[in-house]
Design a protein around this motif. Structure first.
Motif, PDB file in Angstrom:
ATOM      1  N   MET A   1      -8.217  -6.596  -1.066  1.00 46.02           N
ATOM      2  CA  MET A   1      -8.172  -6.378  -2.515  1.00 46.02           C
ATOM      3  C   MET A   1      -8.897  -7.507  -3.220  1.00 46.02           C
ATOM      4  O   MET A   1      -8.698  -8.672  -2.921  1.00 46.02           O
ATOM      5  N   TYR A  34     -12.305  -3.003 -17.656  1.00 49.64           N
ATOM      6  CA  TYR A  34     -11.466  -3.389 -16.533  1.00 49.64           C
ATOM      7  C   TYR A  34     -10.590  -4.563 -16.962  1.00 49.64           C
ATOM      8  O   TYR A  34     -10.983  -5.382 -17.793  1.00 49.64           O
ATOM      9  N   ASP A 243      -4.766 -11.238  -5.108  1.00 50.29           N
ATOM     10  CA  ASP A 243      -4.461 -10.369  -3.972  1.00 50.29           C
ATOM     11  C   ASP A 243      -3.234 -10.860  -3.205  1.00 50.29           C
ATOM     12  O   ASP A 243      -3.024 -10.517  -2.039  1.00 50.29           O
ATOM     13  N   THR A 245       0.484 -10.944  -1.893  1.00 48.10           N
ATOM     14  CA  THR A 245       1.422  -9.876  -1.603  1.00 48.10           C
ATOM     15  C   THR A 245       2.599  -9.962  -2.576  1.00 48.10           C
ATOM     16  O   THR A 245       2.810 -10.997  -3.242  1.00 48.10           O
ATOM     17  N   THR A 274       4.115  -2.639  -6.348  1.00 44.22           N
ATOM     18  CA  THR A 274       2.959  -2.055  -5.666  1.00 44.22           C
ATOM     19  C   THR A 274       2.340  -0.934  -6.501  1.00 44.22           C
ATOM     20  O   THR A 274       1.107  -0.864  -6.637  1.00 44.22           O
ATOM     21  N   ALA A 275       3.182  -0.079  -7.071  1.00 52.18           N
ATOM     22  CA  ALA A 275       2.676   1.007  -7.901  1.00 52.18           C
ATOM     23  C   ALA A 275       1.993   0.467  -9.156  1.00 52.18           C
ATOM     24  O   ALA A 275       0.971   0.993  -9.602  1.00 52.18           O
ATOM     25  N   ARG A 277       0.454  -2.407  -9.458  1.00 58.41           N
ATOM     26  CA  ARG A 277      -0.845  -2.952  -9.039  1.00 58.41           C
ATOM     27  C   ARG A 277      -1.860  -1.828  -8.868  1.00 58.41           C
ATOM     28  O   ARG A 277      -2.993  -1.927  -9.375  1.00 58.41           O
ATOM     29  N   GLN A 278      -1.491  -0.794  -8.178  1.00 58.35           N
ATOM     30  CA  GLN A 278      -2.414   0.317  -7.936  1.00 58.35           C
ATOM     31  C   GLN A 278      -2.850   0.968  -9.251  1.00 58.35           C
ATOM     32  O   GLN A 278      -4.029   1.297  -9.436  1.00 58.35           O
ATOM     33  N   ARG A 279      -1.908   1.141 -10.161  1.00 57.53           N
ATOM     34  CA  ARG A 279      -2.189   1.792 -11.441  1.00 57.53           C
ATOM     35  C   ARG A 279      -3.181   0.969 -12.272  1.00 57.53           C
ATOM     36  O   ARG A 279      -4.045   1.538 -12.944  1.00 57.53           O
ATOM     37  N   ASN A 280      -3.052  -0.342 -12.221  1.00 63.70           N
ATOM     38  CA  ASN A 280      -3.884  -1.200 -13.081  1.00 63.70           C
ATOM     39  C   ASN A 280      -5.189  -1.625 -12.437  1.00 63.70           C
ATOM     40  O   ASN A 280      -6.020  -2.252 -13.101  1.00 63.70           O
ATOM     41  N   LEU A 281      -5.398  -1.313 -11.173  1.00 65.26           N
ATOM     42  CA  LEU A 281      -6.645  -1.652 -10.506  1.00 65.26           C
ATOM     43  C   LEU A 281      -7.500  -0.424 -10.218  1.00 65.26           C
ATOM     44  O   LEU A 281      -8.540  -0.520  -9.592  1.00 65.26           O
ATOM     45  N   GLU A 282      -7.053   0.737 -10.690  1.00 66.78           N
ATOM     46  CA  GLU A 282      -7.831   1.955 -10.465  1.00 66.78           C
ATOM     47  C   GLU A 282      -9.119   1.939 -11.273  1.00 66.78           C
ATOM     48  O   GLU A 282      -9.153   1.423 -12.379  1.00 66.78           O
TER      49      GLU A 282
END
Length: 282
Positions: A1, A34, A243, A245, A274-275, A277-282
């Motif tokens: 990441m 971004y 990045d 954890t 985790t969700a 992070r994924q939502r804001n890095l899409e």
């Protein structure tokens, strides 16, 4: 990441200042589509058009005549815009004096943007015109010094406007605001060391009861909830900016039980770290 981009004012000039014209949805070196952090201040003046941005994970809309302020370390991104026109002034923190910094820190307790009065708007645009006319001559030491002074005057006028807004929108005493701002600064520096209200009250040489009363009066939250919210905000920044954890972020924030940290984050935001992070890095 990958790490979330972080800009430095020194990238934009050799003396920590950059003036940019807003005339596109994502102006270079300004609020981007971004999420990212900067280590400098961004002052934005909207002349026409509209926009919507996220500053520290809160949505803000911008209209003609609005000014917005993004402080060092705040995560921000542009969500949408419609025919935006205006200016961005990006400056190193050395341009912002202690009095102005206190005013901006106070303002950050309540908002990130405001409508500037017509007189000050005219003054700011005049200063911008003077700075813009010098941008191709910044290799000259005298021109550079003059431009820096103009930028400092610009910041001072913005601080005047923000101070007046602060006075209009708060009924709290100067002492109360000083305590809350001092508490906030200590919290940033000592969050990993302790999340106990008594710890910060001791550093401020006041009782925990009084600290709680003041923080609740100014922010609407008791000290315990305010500290939890700060943990969540710092976690959000680290999730998007690094990045590390989830376990490493938990440890960095002084929480050894990362399962507890995950529950705390989920309770506050409605999603897992985790969700988020994924939502804001899409």
């Amino acid at each position: 990441m990958s790490h979330l981009p972080q800009h430095r004012a020194s990238q934009y000039s050799d003396f920590g200042m950059r003036l940019r014209r807003i005339n596109s949805p994502a102006p270079p070196h300004g609020p981007a589509t971004y999420a990212h952090q900067d280590d400098y201040y961004i002052f934005g003046l909207v002349e026409s058009g509209t926009g919507c941005g996220i500053i520290d994970f809160k949505e803000h809309s911008f209209l003609p005549g609005d000014m917005f302020l993004i402080q060092p370390g705040q995560v921000h991104r542009l969500v949408s815009s419609e025919s935006p026109e205006g200016w961005l002034l990006l400056v190193d923190s050395s341009f912002v004096g202690s009095a102005e910094k206190n005013i901006f820190d106070n303002f950050a307790l309540f908002a990130s943007s405001f409508r500037i009065d017509p007189q000050r708007r005219t003054e700011l645009l005049h200063i911008i015109s003077l700075m813009a006319s010098r941008t191709d001559r910044l290799t000259d030491a005298l021109v550079k010094a003059t431009t820096r002074r103009l930028a400092e005057v610009f910041i001072g006028i913005v601080a005047e406007a923000v101070r007046d807004i602060n006075l209009q929108h708060t009924r709290h005493s100067k002492r109360q605001l000083e305590i809350v701002l001092a508490f906030r600064r200590l919290l940033v520096d000592h969050l990993a060391a302790s999340r106990k209200p008594s710890y910060y009250a001791s550093l401020l040489n006041i009782s925990a009861v009084y600290l709680n009363e003041v923080v609740k009066a100014v922010t609407g939250m008791n000290v315990t909830l305010y500290i939890k919210n700060e943990v969540v905000l710092q976690a959000k920044r680290l999730l998007v900016h690094t990045d590390l954890t989830v376990k490493e972020i938990s440890y960095r924030l002084g929480i050894e039980d990362y399962a507890y940290f995950s529950r705390l984050f989920l309770q506050a935001t409605g999603v897992s770290p985790t969700a988020f992070r994924q939502r804001n890095l899409e």
